[in-house]
Scaffold this motif. Structure first.
Motif, PDB file in Angstrom:
ATOM      1  N   LEU A 119     -12.917  33.499   7.659  1.00 13.71           N
ATOM      2  CA  LEU A 119     -13.447  33.732   7.684  1.00 13.71           C
ATOM      3  C   LEU A 119     -13.365  35.192   7.987  1.00 13.71           C
ATOM      4  CD1 LEU A 119     -16.004  31.200   9.316  1.00 13.71           C
ATOM      5  CD2 LEU A 119     -15.820  31.517   7.102  1.00 13.71           C
ATOM      6  N   ASP A 120     -13.779  36.291   7.163  1.00 11.43           N
ATOM      7  CA  ASP A 120     -13.972  37.357   7.028  1.00 11.43           C
ATOM      8  C   ASP A 120     -14.688  38.009   8.566  1.00 11.43           C
ATOM      9  OD1 ASP A 120     -13.858  40.061   7.194  1.00 11.43           O
ATOM     10  OD2 ASP A 120     -13.601  39.990   4.654  1.00 11.43           O
ATOM     11  N   GLN A 121     -14.099  38.203   9.825  1.00 12.89           N
ATOM     12  CA  GLN A 121     -15.467  38.022  10.953  1.00 12.89           C
ATOM     13  C   GLN A 121     -15.984  39.784  10.729  1.00 12.89           C
ATOM     14  OE1 GLN A 121     -16.120  36.216  12.400  1.00 12.89           O
ATOM     15  NE2 GLN A 121     -15.340  34.454  12.760  1.00 12.89           N
ATOM     16  N   ALA A 122     -14.776  40.675  10.479  1.00 11.95           N
ATOM     17  CA  ALA A 122     -15.442  42.382   9.653  1.00 11.95           C
ATOM     18  C   ALA A 122     -16.413  42.176   9.633  1.00 11.95           C
ATOM     19  CB  ALA A 122     -14.970  43.693   9.647  1.00 11.95           C
ATOM     20  N   LEU A 123     -16.492  41.722   8.185  1.00  9.23           N
ATOM     21  CA  LEU A 123     -17.440  41.078   6.717  1.00  9.23           C
ATOM     22  C   LEU A 123     -18.670  40.473   7.400  1.00  9.23           C
ATOM     23  CD1 LEU A 123     -18.829  42.402   4.212  1.00  9.23           C
ATOM     24  CD2 LEU A 123     -17.761  40.101   3.582  1.00  9.23           C
ATOM     25  N   GLY A 160     -16.493  42.516  -6.874  1.00  9.67           N
ATOM     26  CA  GLY A 160     -15.174  42.171  -6.327  1.00  9.67           C
ATOM     27  C   GLY A 160     -15.190  43.849  -5.176  1.00  9.67           C
ATOM     28  N   ASP A 161     -16.536  43.950  -4.338  1.00  7.54           N
ATOM     29  CA  ASP A 161     -15.988  45.384  -3.441  1.00  7.54           C
ATOM     30  C   ASP A 161     -16.931  44.563  -2.388  1.00  7.54           C
ATOM     31  OD1 ASP A 161     -16.409  47.831  -2.118  1.00  7.54           O
ATOM     32  OD2 ASP A 161     -15.998  48.754  -3.271  1.00  7.54           O
ATOM     33  N   ALA A 162     -16.577  44.489  -1.031  1.00  9.98           N
ATOM     34  CA  ALA A 162     -17.456  44.146   0.211  1.00  9.98           C
ATOM     35  C   ALA A 162     -18.186  45.269   0.571  1.00  9.98           C
ATOM     36  CB  ALA A 162     -16.351  43.603   1.211  1.00  9.98           C
ATOM     37  N   ASN A 163     -17.740  46.298   0.143  1.00 10.75           N
ATOM     38  CA  ASN A 163     -19.015  47.568   0.811  1.00 10.75           C
ATOM     39  C   ASN A 163     -20.386  47.197  -0.248  1.00 10.75           C
ATOM     40  OD1 ASN A 163     -17.269  48.920   2.294  1.00 10.75           O
ATOM     41  ND2 ASN A 163     -16.656  49.842   0.905  1.00 10.75           N
ATOM     42  N   TYR A 213     -24.680  29.973   0.913  1.00  9.02           N
ATOM     43  CA  TYR A 213     -23.813  29.967   1.984  1.00  9.02           C
ATOM     44  C   TYR A 213     -22.158  30.230   1.506  1.00  9.02           C
ATOM     45  CZ  TYR A 213     -20.996  27.050  -0.324  1.00  9.02           C
ATOM     46  OH  TYR A 213     -19.940  26.151  -1.272  1.00  9.02           O
ATOM     47  N   GLY A 214     -21.547  31.793   3.007  1.00 11.93           N
ATOM     48  CA  GLY A 214     -20.584  32.320   1.982  1.00 11.93           C
ATOM     49  C   GLY A 214     -21.161  33.406   1.734  1.00 11.93           C
ATOM     50  N   THR A 215     -21.818  34.102   1.399  1.00 14.15           N
ATOM     51  CA  THR A 215     -22.073  35.319   1.078  1.00 14.15           C
ATOM     52  C   THR A 215     -21.576  36.350   1.970  1.00 14.15           C
ATOM     53  OG1 THR A 215     -24.057  34.752  -0.141  1.00 14.15           O
ATOM     54  CG2 THR A 215     -23.750  37.141   0.717  1.00 14.15           C
ATOM     55  N   GLU A 216     -22.032  35.812   3.299  1.00 17.31           N
ATOM     56  CA  GLU A 216     -21.604  36.602   4.841  1.00 17.31           C
ATOM     57  C   GLU A 216     -19.973  37.239   4.438  1.00 17.31           C
ATOM     58  OE1 GLU A 216     -21.586  32.312   6.290  1.00 17.31           O
ATOM     59  OE2 GLU A 216     -22.607  33.673   4.634  1.00 17.31           O
ATOM     60  N   THR A 217     -19.033  35.962   4.213  1.00 16.07           N
ATOM     61  CA  THR A 217     -17.880  36.087   4.381  1.00 16.07           C
ATOM     62  C   THR A 217     -17.402  36.523   3.221  1.00 16.07           C
ATOM     63  OG1 THR A 217     -15.903  35.058   5.419  1.00 16.07           O
ATOM     64  CG2 THR A 217     -17.512  33.717   4.072  1.00 16.07           C
ATOM     65  N   GLY A 218     -17.946  36.973   2.464  1.00 13.08           N
ATOM     66  CA  GLY A 218     -17.699  37.651   0.355  1.00 13.08           C
ATOM     67  C   GLY A 218     -16.899  36.676   0.026  1.00 13.08           C
ATOM     68  N   LEU A 219     -17.848  35.177  -0.118  1.00 14.84           N
ATOM     69  CA  LEU A 219     -16.764  34.330  -0.514  1.00 14.84           C
ATOM     70  C   LEU A 219     -16.501  34.757  -2.477  1.00 14.84           C
ATOM     71  CD1 LEU A 219     -15.516  31.166  -0.317  1.00 14.84           C
ATOM     72  CD2 LEU A 219     -17.557  30.611  -0.570  1.00 14.84           C
ATOM     73  N   ALA A 220     -16.425  34.365  -3.126  1.00 11.76           N
ATOM     74  CA  ALA A 220     -16.019  34.292  -4.686  1.00 11.76           C
ATOM     75  C   ALA A 220     -15.745  33.221  -5.655  1.00 11.76           C
ATOM     76  CB  ALA A 220     -15.743  35.881  -5.198  1.00 11.76           C
ATOM     77  N   ASP A 221     -15.869  33.121  -6.479  1.00 10.99           N
ATOM     78  CA  ASP A 221     -15.655  32.678  -7.619  1.00 10.99           C
ATOM     79  C   ASP A 221     -14.694  32.559  -8.971  1.00 10.99           C
ATOM     80  OD1 ASP A 221     -17.592  33.233  -8.516  1.00 10.99           O
ATOM     81  OD2 ASP A 221     -18.826  31.962  -9.106  1.00 10.99           O
ATOM     82  N   GLY A 222     -13.983  33.324  -9.303  1.00 12.08           N
ATOM     83  CA  GLY A 222     -13.368  33.865  -9.451  1.00 12.08           C
ATOM     84  C   GLY A 222     -14.044  34.899 -11.082  1.00 12.08           C
ATOM     85  N   SER A 223     -13.647  34.667 -12.420  1.00  7.04           N
ATOM     86  CA  SER A 223     -13.941  34.921 -13.130  1.00  7.04           C
ATOM     87  C   SER A 223     -15.274  35.167 -13.054  1.00  7.04           C
ATOM     88  CB  SER A 223     -13.713  34.844 -15.151  1.00  7.04           C
ATOM     89  OG  SER A 223     -12.276  35.710 -14.595  1.00  7.04           O
ATOM     90  N   PRO A 224     -16.858  36.276 -13.286  1.00  2.79           N
ATOM     91  CA  PRO A 224     -17.982  35.511 -13.348  1.00  2.79           C
ATOM     92  C   PRO A 224     -18.370  36.190 -14.629  1.00  2.79           C
ATOM     93  CG  PRO A 224     -18.218  37.909 -12.814  1.00  2.79           C
ATOM     94  CD  PRO A 224     -15.989  37.456 -13.258  1.00  2.79           C
ATOM     95  N   ARG A 225     -19.688  35.382 -14.787  1.00  2.21           N
ATOM     96  CA  ARG A 225     -20.587  34.549 -16.577  1.00  2.21           C
ATOM     97  C   ARG A 225     -21.642  34.863 -16.120  1.00  2.21           C
ATOM     98  NH1 ARG A 225     -20.357  28.709 -19.028  1.00  2.21           N
ATOM     99  NH2 ARG A 225     -21.969  29.484 -19.527  1.00  2.21           N
ATOM    100  N   PRO A 226     -22.417  35.418 -17.462  1.00  2.00           N
ATOM    101  CA  PRO A 226     -23.997  35.150 -16.994  1.00  2.00           C
ATOM    102  C   PRO A 226     -24.620  33.991 -17.167  1.00  2.00           C
ATOM    103  CG  PRO A 226     -23.184  36.010 -18.835  1.00  2.00           C
ATOM    104  CD  PRO A 226     -22.236  35.709 -18.351  1.00  2.00           C
ATOM    105  N   GLY A 227     -25.938  33.486 -16.763  1.00  2.00           N
ATOM    106  CA  GLY A 227     -27.000  32.141 -17.052  1.00  2.00           C
ATOM    107  C   GLY A 227     -25.373  31.396 -16.364  1.00  2.00           C
ATOM    108  N   PHE A 228     -25.804  29.601 -16.110  1.00  2.00           N
ATOM    109  CA  PHE A 228     -25.552  28.555 -15.554  1.00  2.00           C
ATOM    110  C   PHE A 228     -23.845  28.095 -15.188  1.00  2.00           C
ATOM    111  CE2 PHE A 228     -24.366  24.388 -14.798  1.00  2.00           C
ATOM    112  CZ  PHE A 228     -24.730  23.810 -13.514  1.00  2.00           C
TER     113      PHE A 228
END
Length: 308
Positions: A189-193, A138-141, A161-176
């Protein structure tokens, strides 16, 4: 033989450098050993990385299972590398969720004893079968700090893919989960990130001390980790601060460098004080400084333990 021929088609005829081999636990060990031998005969140096994952299991359980695929079969290796789910779990716990860095340092010092001499685990933060790193962080830093740390290690690394622009997917969960398989936001795209992530990856590409140097741990606590990387005429100092405030670390004379570093990322350059270096680390940061090496090394000054 059909599967071997398919692999060799892509490696030899089409010229790819290696293959990611999915769900290796579903195939007998002797097949992987035979495939590896045939591939290396036809294309020496091809990179075969396997995916061995115990979905939802602990880092220790995954490590024990992965170790089975580093063991030779009748003297033949099975893979060049295996995706390191234990490290992914520990990176999520520490860099994304605020857990202790001690577990990361312990794993870096211990994986070779379990996997065998010369093991080359492939490190990564997330993939298509799990919640994305940014969903946990939840924090780009925190993301940049994690990428910067992996980029400073000598093991292979993979980025989703998408890690470099901070792509997320809602509430996280462990496992598959397949919740991370979302469209790339090409129009947002978050060009600064992206620029911050790119800086660490370019440093890895340009400086052999980062991508292939020997690793010498200097200090570790729950939220601070520091190490030296040395190789091919360079010395790099790498330090992580996952605390909420700035931290100044004292490194004594363990790092035999002089003058200004050629490269600094994540923090101002370390300062030379009486008795050695000090380094002020901003919060939630991986800092990197690279110098041309002097004639001595951390081993000469007693600051190294010989670990990779």
């Amino acid at each position: 033989r059909f599967l071997e021929d398919v692999a060799l088609y892509w490696l030899v005829d089409e010229g790819v450098d290696g293959l990611r081999l999915d769900y290796v636990r579903g195939v007998p060990h002797d097949f992987w050993a035979d495939l590896y031998a045939r591939v290396q005969e036809k294309k020496p140096g091809a990179f075969l990385v396997g995916e061995c994952w115990l979905d939802g299991a602990s880092a220790d359980a995954n490590a024990e299972e992965i170790a089975n695929y580093y063991r030779p079969v009748d003297g033949k290796p099975q893979f060049t590398s295996l995706l390191d789910f234990p490290m992914q779990i520990l990176m999520t716990e520490s860099f994304a969720r605020g857990g202790s860095l001690r577990s990361v340092e312990e794993w870096l010092q211990g994986f070779e004893a379990l996997y065998g001499p010369g093991a080359r685990p492939t490190f990564f933060l997330d993939n298509h079968d799990m919640s994305r790193f940014m969903a946990w962080a939840g924090d780009a830093n925190r993301l940049v700090a994690a990428v910067g740390f992996l980029a400073a290690l000598s093991e292979p690394m993979v980025m989703f893919y998408g890690t470099e622009t901070g792509l997320a997917d809602g509430s996280p969960r462990p496992g598959f989960t397949d919740s991370g398989r979302i469209p790339m936001p090409w129009d947002h795209l978050d060009q600064a990130l992206i620029g911050r992530v790119r800086a660490y990856l370019e440093a890895r590409a340009e400086h052999p001390s980062l991508r292939s140097g020997g690793r010498y741990p200097l200090l570790v606590s729950d939220d601070v980790l520091a190490m030296v990387k040395e190789g091919e005429g360079e010395i790099a100092l790498v330090a992580v601060n996952l605390g909420d405030g700035a931290r100044t670390i004292e490194l004594g004379s363990a790092v035999p460098v002089a003058g200004e570093p050629e490269l600094t990322l994540g923090a101002a350059p370390p300062k030379r004080q009486e008795g050695g270096l000090t380094w002020e680390l901003p919060p939630l940061t991986t800092a990197v400084a690279v110098w041309r090496a002097r004639s001595s090394s951390p081993a000469d000054t007693g600051g190294a333990d010989g670990r990779r």
